[in-house]
Design an enzyme around this catalytic site. Structure first.
Site, PDB file in Angstrom:
ATOM      1  N   ASP A 100      -2.769  -1.319  10.643  1.00 34.64           N
ATOM      2  CA  ASP A 100      -2.905  -1.383   9.271  1.00 34.64           C
ATOM      3  C   ASP A 100      -3.333  -2.829   8.543  1.00 34.64           C
ATOM      4  OD1 ASP A 100      -1.893   1.131   8.924  1.00 34.64           O
ATOM      5  OD2 ASP A 100       0.072   0.594   8.059  1.00 34.64           O
ATOM      6  N   LYS A 131       0.792  -1.122  -0.117  1.00 30.18           N
ATOM      7  CA  LYS A 131       0.134  -0.051  -0.012  1.00 30.18           C
ATOM      8  C   LYS A 131       1.015   1.235   0.008  1.00 30.18           C
ATOM      9  CE  LYS A 131       0.869   1.177   4.618  1.00 30.18           C
ATOM     10  NZ  LYS A 131       1.686   2.600   4.986  1.00 30.18           N
TER      11      LYS A 131
END
Length: 284
Positions: free
Chosen positions: A137, A12
């Site tokens: 996350d 990401k």
């Protein structure tokens, strides 16, 4: 039960990172945007009948018992009472410790894949809640959609930013995230902005100034990239990135990158390939 399948774990980028306050417990309040890229680790799972979880691949500096992948599998077993196990082989392509979320993504893929392979039936919301126990996350990777995130990074709103080709550079530096967030010079009181502000071009990262000061090597690579494109840093780094006009432009920059710096040309994605892998697995 001999079932072996391979699943993706994408990296990401944080397209924005603002620190807008601090809770009483010390956690920072953030505004950030997560977008996936098509740089992926690959995880291969073989279901075991004996309940054991074995990591087949070696990961430098990470003992098997501390690996988020192994911990994710054990967490699923504890949550559901499942008596199945798995052999797990991880092919690493995402640089470790660079702010690209590889470890968290590997954990999320483990939760999603084993939930399917072990036929546990947990929904994505429950898997995301379990993921939060492994790391802040992990839930975004379980959810699998680009998102605006607030709070300590757990309150999500789906968004659809542009999906350019990015050049990602990984300076040979490991950033200590904890020390960055403890730095007295870190900005902790940025004004809150809106999704509209982000879509209109607000892409700042409040950690950048501290990271540049603490890690001159990152500052040097950032300045090199910023001369040629609009450089940004993901999370607390060390990875840097820039949107490029097309793949050819990104490849040209990649070829000219500073010596000793790893680099990747990647595509921005608003939907994680993990969701597509799950869809295919359910269809089989």
């Amino acid at each position: 039960m001999s079932q072996t399948t391979t699943w993706p774990a994408p990296a990401k980028l944080n397209l924005l990172l603002r620190i807008v306050g601090r809770r009483a417990d010390g956690y920072h309040l953030l505004q950030t945007v997560f977008q996936f890229i098509d740089l992926c680790d690959e995880l291969t799972f073989s279901v075991r009948e004996d309940g054991r979880v074995h990591r087949l691949s070696e990961l430098a500096g990470v003992a098997a018992g501390n690996d988020l992948v192994v911990r994710a599998a054990h967490l699923l077993q504890q949550e559901t009472g499942c008596r199945l196990g798995a052999d797990i082989d991880v092919t690493k392509r995402i640089p470790m410790g660079g702010g690209l979320g590889g470890g968290s993504s590997d954990a999320a893929t483990t939760l999603v894949a084993l939930n399917h392979l072990w036929r546990l039936g947990l929904d994505h919301e429950r898997l995301a809640e379990l993921g939060l126990q492994l790391g802040a996350d992990v839930p975004i990777f379980v959810r699998g959609r680009a998102a605006w995130a607030e709070g300590v990074g757990e309150a999500f709103t789906d968004i659809e930013p542009e999906m350019p080709v990015y050049l990602v550079l990984a300076p040979p530096v490991h950033v200590d995230t904890g020390k960055v967030f403890q730095d007295p010079e870190l900005t902790r009181n940025s004004d809150r902005i809106t999704i509209r502000d982000f879509l209109a071009g607000e892409h700042g990262n409040d950690c950048l100034a501290v990271v540049r000061k603490r890690y001159p090597a990152i500052a040097q690579v950032f300045d090199w990239l910023d001369e040629k494109a609009s450089a940004r840093m993901t999370g607390t780094g060390a990875c840097l990135f820039a949107a490029c006009a097309d793949r050819s432009a990104a490849e040209t920059l990649l070829a000219a990158r500073p010596a000793g710096v790893e680099g990747f040309v990647v595509q921005g994605l608003n939907r994680s390939p993990l969701l597509d892998a799950l869809h295919r697995a359910r269809a089989d």
